[in-house]
Design a protein around this motif. Structure first.
Motif, PDB file in Angstrom:
ATOM      1  N   ILE A 201       0.345  -9.044  10.914  1.00 28.51           N
ATOM      2  CA  ILE A 201       1.687  -8.464  11.065  1.00 28.51           C
ATOM      3  C   ILE A 201       2.673  -7.969  10.416  1.00 28.51           C
ATOM      4  O   ILE A 201       3.147  -6.848  10.565  1.00 28.51           O
ATOM      5  N   ASP A 202       2.357  -8.613   9.267  1.00 29.85           N
ATOM      6  CA  ASP A 202       3.588  -8.377   8.005  1.00 29.85           C
ATOM      7  C   ASP A 202       3.371  -6.828   7.800  1.00 29.85           C
ATOM      8  O   ASP A 202       4.005  -6.023   7.375  1.00 29.85           O
ATOM      9  N   GLU A 203       1.896  -6.556   7.517  1.00 35.06           N
ATOM     10  CA  GLU A 203       1.402  -5.361   7.041  1.00 35.06           C
ATOM     11  C   GLU A 203       1.765  -4.127   8.017  1.00 35.06           C
ATOM     12  O   GLU A 203       2.281  -3.143   7.829  1.00 35.06           O
ATOM     13  N   TYR A 204       1.622  -4.621   9.176  1.00 28.05           N
ATOM     14  CA  TYR A 204       1.923  -3.621  10.458  1.00 28.05           C
ATOM     15  C   TYR A 204       3.380  -3.277  10.171  1.00 28.05           C
ATOM     16  O   TYR A 204       3.910  -2.068  10.321  1.00 28.05           O
ATOM     17  N   ARG A 205       4.203  -4.488  10.346  1.00 30.82           N
ATOM     18  CA  ARG A 205       5.756  -4.112  10.283  1.00 30.82           C
ATOM     19  C   ARG A 205       6.452  -3.415   9.169  1.00 30.82           C
ATOM     20  O   ARG A 205       7.198  -2.471   9.324  1.00 30.82           O
ATOM     21  N   GLU A 206       5.579  -3.667   7.985  1.00 33.67           N
ATOM     22  CA  GLU A 206       6.030  -2.791   6.844  1.00 33.67           C
ATOM     23  C   GLU A 206       5.585  -1.388   7.044  1.00 33.67           C
ATOM     24  O   GLU A 206       6.436  -0.387   6.439  1.00 33.67           O
ATOM     25  N   TRP A 207       4.425  -0.991   7.445  1.00 38.07           N
ATOM     26  CA  TRP A 207       3.972   0.291   7.718  1.00 38.07           C
ATOM     27  C   TRP A 207       4.908   0.979   8.949  1.00 38.07           C
ATOM     28  O   TRP A 207       5.311   2.109   8.587  1.00 38.07           O
ATOM     29  N   LEU A 208       5.015   0.133  10.037  1.00 37.87           N
ATOM     30  CA  LEU A 208       6.244   0.750  10.720  1.00 37.87           C
ATOM     31  C   LEU A 208       7.419   1.227  10.470  1.00 37.87           C
ATOM     32  O   LEU A 208       7.949   2.407  10.573  1.00 37.87           O
ATOM     33  N   ALA A 209       8.128   0.183   9.513  1.00 41.85           N
ATOM     34  CA  ALA A 209       9.351   0.584   8.952  1.00 41.85           C
ATOM     35  C   ALA A 209       9.408   1.832   8.031  1.00 41.85           C
ATOM     36  O   ALA A 209      10.170   2.956   7.989  1.00 41.85           O
ATOM     37  N   ALA A 210       8.442   1.867   7.138  1.00 43.00           N
ATOM     38  CA  ALA A 210       8.078   2.860   6.219  1.00 43.00           C
ATOM     39  C   ALA A 210       7.829   4.179   6.966  1.00 43.00           C
ATOM     40  O   ALA A 210       8.439   5.304   6.803  1.00 43.00           O
ATOM     41  N   THR A 211       7.142   4.238   7.886  1.00 43.46           N
ATOM     42  CA  THR A 211       6.693   5.329   8.724  1.00 43.46           C
ATOM     43  C   THR A 211       7.768   5.982   9.669  1.00 43.46           C
ATOM     44  O   THR A 211       8.351   7.095   9.606  1.00 43.46           O
ATOM     45  N   LEU A 212       8.551   4.899  10.299  1.00 38.89           N
ATOM     46  CA  LEU A 212       9.820   5.352  10.831  1.00 38.89           C
ATOM     47  C   LEU A 212      10.923   5.993   9.874  1.00 38.89           C
ATOM     48  O   LEU A 212      11.520   7.157  10.398  1.00 38.89           O
ATOM     49  N   ARG A 213      11.159   5.410   8.733  1.00 42.86           N
ATOM     50  CA  ARG A 213      12.000   5.941   7.778  1.00 42.86           C
ATOM     51  C   ARG A 213      11.495   7.480   7.311  1.00 42.86           C
ATOM     52  O   ARG A 213      12.386   8.406   7.107  1.00 42.86           O
ATOM     53  N   ALA A 214      10.228   7.719   7.106  1.00 42.24           N
ATOM     54  CA  ALA A 214       9.865   8.884   6.770  1.00 42.24           C
ATOM     55  C   ALA A 214       9.783   9.934   7.767  1.00 42.24           C
ATOM     56  O   ALA A 214      10.048  11.135   7.404  1.00 42.24           O
ATOM     57  N   ASN A 215       9.899   9.548   8.969  1.00 40.81           N
ATOM     58  CA  ASN A 215       9.644  10.701   9.879  1.00 40.81           C
ATOM     59  C   ASN A 215      11.076  10.791  10.477  1.00 40.81           C
ATOM     60  O   ASN A 215      11.199  11.986  11.003  1.00 40.81           O
ATOM     61  N   LEU A 216      11.957   9.838  10.385  1.00 41.98           N
ATOM     62  CA  LEU A 216      13.318  10.001  11.155  1.00 41.98           C
ATOM     63  C   LEU A 216      14.498  10.296  10.267  1.00 41.98           C
ATOM     64  O   LEU A 216      15.561  10.892  11.017  1.00 41.98           O
ATOM     65  N   LEU A 217      14.419   9.842   9.003  1.00 39.91           N
ATOM     66  CA  LEU A 217      15.543   9.936   8.150  1.00 39.91           C
ATOM     67  C   LEU A 217      15.667  10.993   7.218  1.00 39.91           C
ATOM     68  O   LEU A 217      14.668  11.282   6.796  1.00 39.91           O
ATOM     69  N   ALA A 218      16.825  11.500   7.107  1.00 40.60           N
ATOM     70  CA  ALA A 218      16.904  12.467   6.029  1.00 40.60           C
ATOM     71  C   ALA A 218      16.806  11.949   4.458  1.00 40.60           C
ATOM     72  O   ALA A 218      17.043  10.853   4.187  1.00 40.60           O
ATOM     73  N   GLY A 219      16.133  12.741   3.715  1.00 37.67           N
ATOM     74  CA  GLY A 219      15.675  12.050   2.399  1.00 37.67           C
ATOM     75  C   GLY A 219      14.901  11.027   2.237  1.00 37.67           C
ATOM     76  O   GLY A 219      14.725  10.646   1.117  1.00 37.67           O
ATOM     77  N   TYR A 220      13.879  11.001   3.275  1.00 39.06           N
ATOM     78  CA  TYR A 220      12.736  10.020   3.035  1.00 39.06           C
ATOM     79  C   TYR A 220      11.540  10.409   3.390  1.00 39.06           C
ATOM     80  O   TYR A 220      10.454   9.764   3.240  1.00 39.06           O
ATOM     81  N   ALA A 221      11.350  11.727   3.640  1.00 37.41           N
ATOM     82  CA  ALA A 221      10.111  12.518   4.001  1.00 37.41           C
ATOM     83  C   ALA A 221       9.248  12.454   2.581  1.00 37.41           C
ATOM     84  O   ALA A 221       9.943  12.635   1.504  1.00 37.41           O
TER      85      ALA A 221
END
Length: 221
Positions: A201-221
């Motif tokens: 679940i920790d690996e999923y949580r870290e992946w989810l946070a990183a994927t959300l940042r990359a897809n939603l936030l400016a400067g993280y893609a």
């Protein structure tokens, strides 16, 4: 003249507490029965007996019968408790809203979504299996349709919040951001990664946070 305002408020609070306690007993009794025996095999009479309530009380607490019971168990499991507190007023959501850093907001959101997925996945899969086995069960189908609609509607909240604080990447609409949040936080994605791929679940949580940042936030893609 006797002031009955305090007395009415007391009775109202007492009724609310009693209703919450009844819901907790019902959910605590129904959840293991649904998970162990399946949706079709678990009966309302068994749930009532395990919860220590009359069958009539169970039906009153769960409009719609078995499907209503499944929705009650789903909603309480999703929230983590039986308190009638709107999602926006819960501590985890308030912490996300109050966090000033958009990347940290998504880390907190990913942690919350991971906990929700871990709680709800076993029940969701039981209900989906029951739907597949009984496609003519319109009531169960409606429950699952509503859970998906509520999840999708709920995904708009964080998307709109990121837009309000000018954190969404340029050109990304609130609607498309919400669609991505809805898809990435689905039980199906969580189950595939943790159950089929063996992620923690920790690996999923870290992946989810990183994927959300990359897809939603400016400067993280």
């Amino acid at each position: 003249m006797t002031d009955t305002t305090g007395r009415r408020a007391y009775r109202s609070d007492l009724r609310r507490e009693q209703a919450e306690a009844t819901r907790r007993r019902i959910v605590d009794a129904a959840r293991p029965l649904l998970l162990e025996r399946g949706y079709a095999a678990a009966t309302m009479a068994e749930v009532a007996a395990a919860a220590g309530v009359a069958v009539q009380t169970l039906y009153a607490a769960c409009p719609g019968g078995k499907a209503g019971l499944a929705k009650l168990v789903y909603d309480v499991t999703l929230a983590g408790d039986a308190r009638p507190i709107p999602q926006a007023e819960r501590d985890e959501v308030r912490a996300i809203v109050e966090e000033p850093d958009p990347a940290r907001k998504l880390e907190l959101y990913a942690a919350m979504a991971s906990g929700v997925a871990a709680r709800i996945a076993p029940l969701y899969q039981v209900l989906r299996a029951a739907e597949a086995a009984a496609p003519a069960d319109a009531a169960l189908h409606d429950v699952l349709r509503r859970t998906d609609e509520e999840h999708r509607a709920g995904a708009r909240g964080p998307a709109a919040h990121l837009s309000d604080v000018d954190a969404l990447r340029p050109g990304l609409s609130v609607e498309r951001a919400a669609d991505q949040i809805f898809a990435l936080t689905s039980v199906d994605v969580y189950a595939r990664l943790t159950q089929l791929c063996g992620w923690t679940i920790d690996e999923y949580r870290e992946w989810l946070a990183a994927t959300l940042r990359a897809n939603l936030l400016a400067g993280y893609a």
